[in-house]
Every structure is written in C-alpha cells, then in structure tokens.
Design an enzyme around this catalytic site. Structure first.
Site, mmCIF file in Angstrom:
data_model
loop_
_atom_site.group_PDB
_atom_site.id
_atom_site.type_symbol
_atom_site.label_atom_id
_atom_site.label_comp_id
_atom_site.label_asym_id
_atom_site.label_seq_id
_atom_site.Cartn_x
_atom_site.Cartn_y
_atom_site.Cartn_z
ATOM 1 N N ASP A 1 35.536 29.100 68.487
ATOM 2 C CA ASP A 1 34.418 28.167 68.484
ATOM 3 C C ASP A 1 33.778 28.144 67.095
ATOM 4 O O ASP A 1 33.381 29.188 66.571
ATOM 5 C CB ASP A 1 33.403 28.631 69.535
ATOM 6 C CG ASP A 1 32.223 27.682 69.630
ATOM 7 O OD1 ASP A 1 32.231 26.630 68.957
ATOM 8 O OD2 ASP A 1 31.282 28.006 70.383
ATOM 9 N N GLY A 2 33.682 26.958 66.532
ATOM 10 C CA GLY A 2 33.116 26.806 65.192
ATOM 11 C C GLY A 2 31.667 27.261 65.096
ATOM 12 O O GLY A 2 31.220 27.700 64.035
ATOM 13 N N ASP B 1 34.718 18.320 61.118
ATOM 14 C CA ASP B 1 35.559 17.252 61.687
ATOM 15 C C ASP B 1 35.567 17.462 63.188
ATOM 16 O O ASP B 1 36.475 18.055 63.746
ATOM 17 C CB ASP B 1 36.974 17.359 61.111
ATOM 18 C CG ASP B 1 37.903 16.324 61.694
ATOM 19 O OD1 ASP B 1 37.422 15.385 62.345
ATOM 20 O OD2 ASP B 1 39.122 16.463 61.517
HETATM 21 N N1 AAT Z 1 40.820 14.729 62.587
HETATM 22 C C1 AAT Z 1 40.827 14.127 63.865
HETATM 23 C C2 AAT Z 1 39.517 13.808 64.364
HETATM 24 C C3 AAT Z 1 38.752 14.536 65.185
HETATM 25 S S1 AAT Z 1 39.335 15.996 65.738
HETATM 26 C C4 AAT Z 1 38.052 16.943 66.388
HETATM 27 C C5 AAT Z 1 38.521 18.367 66.695
HETATM 28 O O1 AAT Z 1 37.368 19.181 66.943
HETATM 29 C C6 AAT Z 1 39.415 18.543 67.942
HETATM 30 O O2 AAT Z 1 40.646 19.092 67.561
HETATM 31 C C7 AAT Z 1 38.627 19.503 68.850
HETATM 32 O O3 AAT Z 1 39.451 20.399 69.595
HETATM 33 C C8 AAT Z 1 37.778 20.236 67.820
HETATM 34 N N2 AAT Z 1 36.557 20.891 68.359
HETATM 35 C C9 AAT Z 1 35.727 20.435 69.322
HETATM 36 N N3 AAT Z 1 34.726 21.311 69.534
HETATM 37 C C10 AAT Z 1 34.903 22.346 68.674
HETATM 38 C C11 AAT Z 1 34.198 23.567 68.423
HETATM 39 N N4 AAT Z 1 33.083 23.874 69.110
HETATM 40 N N5 AAT Z 1 34.676 24.406 67.476
HETATM 41 C C12 AAT Z 1 35.797 24.086 66.763
HETATM 42 N N6 AAT Z 1 36.504 22.955 66.973
HETATM 43 C C13 AAT Z 1 36.071 22.084 67.912
HETATM 44 C C14 AAT Z 1 37.424 13.948 65.545
HETATM 45 C C15 AAT Z 1 37.541 12.608 66.198
HETATM 46 C C16 AAT Z 1 36.252 11.840 66.347
HETATM 47 C C17 AAT Z 1 36.321 10.858 67.495
HETATM 48 C C18 AAT Z 1 35.328 9.767 67.402
HETATM 49 N N7 AAT Z 1 35.200 9.006 68.640
#
Ligand code: AAT
Length: 292
Positions: free
Chosen positions: A140-141, A159
């Site tokens: 988790d980020g 992202d």
């Molecule tokens: N580059 C492609 C665009 C994205 S990807 C977003 C990523 O964030 C996903 O792989 C997801 O698994 C990850 N993610 C979600 N929550 C967390 C967290 N708490 N910690 C770490 N990673 C996380 C974004 C697309 C935007 C869509 C717009 N409608």
C-alpha cells in the site's frame, strides 16, 4: 450494454459511459484488491481494466504517462531520487528512466497482479521495469510513504486509480502530509487529479488540502486522454518549501540522444510547449481552482 462492446460504467460518471468494441478478451482474473481484465479493442489496441475502469490503452497511454512524469521531472533540475505510487503497469517508470540524472527509482504498487499482467500483455509499457535503477515494492502506497525517511525524494509521482477502492486514501489529507514529509525542500509531487468536466468537487478538496500542506507552489494541469472519462484528466503539481519551483516554465529537457532514451523510442506526446500550455485552465475551472 451493447453485446461485443465494453462500456465503462461507474457512479463516478453517472449518466454516461464510453464504449470500445471488443475483439477478444485476453485475460480475466480477480486479485486480492480488484478485478483485472485485458482485452483487444478494435481501435485502441490492448486495454487494461481494473474493477470495470480503463487504466490504459496502447494507443493513448503516452498522453497520460508522459505528462504525469515529465511535468514534474522537467520542472526541477537534476532529479535524482524518484518515487512512484501505483503505476504498476510500468509506464511511468519507462518515462522516469528517460531522465539520465535519476539515480534511484522506488515504485510501490498495491496489486502484484497488475505488474504480472502488464509484463505479459503490455511489454512496451512494462519495459520500464527493465531499468536497473528501479526498485519494486508490492504494498500500500499510503503505508510505504508514511514509513519513508523524511526529506528523501526529489519527486513523487502518484499514478493512482480513482478514489473508489484501494486508491481512496491516496486522495485524502493524511496521505498528502506524508508526501510532503518524504520530499526534500523544494521537491515536487504530481498526482492524478481527475477531470475538470466530471470531478470539480474532488479537485476542490485536493486543492484545499494541498494549499495547506505544500508551502511552495500549488498548480493544476491537464491533458487529453480519449479513453479516460470525459476525454481529459488532470494533475495536481505542488512543491514543498525551499528553492522555488515554477512549474509553468520547464528548466530541464529530455535529451533525445541520451542512451537511456534511444532504446525507448521518441516521446509521442510531451514537448516544452505542451508543458506550459497544460497549466492554462478554462474559465470555469480557473474560477474554482484559483479561488481556493
Ligand atoms: N498508469 C495507468 C493508470 C493508472 S494505474 C493506477 C494503479 O494504482 C493501479 O495499478 C492500482 O492497482 C494502483 N493502486 C491503487 N491503490 C493503490 C494504493 N493504495 N497503493 C499503491 N497502488 C495503488 C491510473 C488510471 C486512472 C483512471 C482514471 N479514470
């Protein structure tokens, strides 16, 4: 729902749904966090979908990944230590690694299935993982940044998926506080900040929080991504107290002849003119964002 088509339906954009014609479903799985799907579309190449929401397509991913990366990294000179939150597909890593000043890249993605599926189905995106400067952390980020040593990073790129599901906390005040702490003085953050057409209330909240937390500058920029809801998406760009950062005037360019770059092919979307233009806002958005 039209048979043979994918429609992106969500309470985050009620009353509308963008659709793509499906040639073939290539992968369907359920991870600990979300449903993961990959399909071949007729007109946008392969598409990665999480919980029914499009994360990227081969045809327009450049517009998002290049902008979310180069807007912050070209706004400071010699970025060395970079953190990516989310972005498990590897596209932001591919873009960060174009910068030869960068020495160390951490990425914290919550869902290992996104990483594995991207390596299998999106090799031109996941190529970002091949750079030896990259250190992948699955987790988790929010927790990762909370535990990060203070003043570490020159730039943090968030992202993140939309604030329904595992990414919810990435849009909340305590997370932005951890980001500010983990950045060096005059360090920069760029976070996925939704659409001015659909999510003005979310943007308003982010701006309010960021103005309280980031004592350098706070700016909103946007780009077009045809397969994201409403066809546009924005970014919140902030800097911490320290050497001032003027996001609207890039100080750092990407050297096309650099060896890191030659292997990846040319940029498709980003250039210095579009960097500056990205901060120009339509009047209705300017009124809300600049008043905050
Ligand atoms: N580059 C492609 C665009 C994205 S990807 C977003 C990523 O964030 C996903 O792989 C997801 O698994 C990850 N993610 C979600 N929550 C967390 C967290 N708490 N910690 C770490 N990673 C996380 C974004 C697309 C935007 C869509 C717009 N409608």
């Amino acid at each position: 729902v039209i048979p043979g088509w994918f429609s992106e339906i969500s309470p985050m954009w009620p009353g509308e749904a963008h659709s793509l014609k499906v040639e073939k479903v290539l992968f369907q799985g359920k991870s600990e966090y979300q449903n993961v799907m990959v399909f071949q579309s007729s007109t946008y190449g392969k598409v990665l979908v999480l919980d029914g929401v499009i994360q990227l397509t081969e045809r327009d991913e450049c517009a998002y990944q290049e902008m979310i990366t180069h807007l912050p990294l070209c706004s400071i000179s010699n970025p060395k230590k970079v953190m990516v939150i989310g972005g498990g597909d590897g596209g932001v890593l591919r873009e960060v690694s174009r910068h030869s000043s960068v020495e160390h890249i951490d990425i914290c993605e919550i869902d290992k299935m996104v990483v594995d599926v991207s390596k299998q189905y999106f090799p031109e995106v996941a190529v970002g993982y091949e750079d030896p400067r990259v250190n992948l952390h699955i987790g988790d980020g929010v927790a990762f940044l909370k535990a990060a040593p203070e003043g570490t990073y020159d730039a943090i790129i968030v992202d993140s998926s939309d604030p329904i599901g595992p990414a919810q906390e990435l849009f909340e005040k305590p997370f932005f506080e951890s980001v500010a702490k983990a950045l060096r003085p005059g360090g920069v953050v760029c976070t996925q900040a939704e659409s001015i057409w659909l999510h003005m209330h979310i943007i308003e909240d982010i701006v309010t929080n960021c103005r309280q937390i980031f004592k350098g500058s706070v700016n909103y920029a946007w780009t077009t991504v045809p397969t994201y809801p409403s066809g546009v998406i924005g970014f919140m760009l902030c800097s911490t107290e320290g050497p001032p950062v003027d996001f609207k005037h890039p100080v750092n360019s990407i050297d096309a002849n650099d060896s890191h770059n030659k292997s990846k092919g040319p940029l498709k979307f980003y250039n210095p003119e579009i960097h500056t233009a990205a901060f120009c806002l339509p009047s209705f958005a300017k009124k809300v964002i600049e008043r905050k």
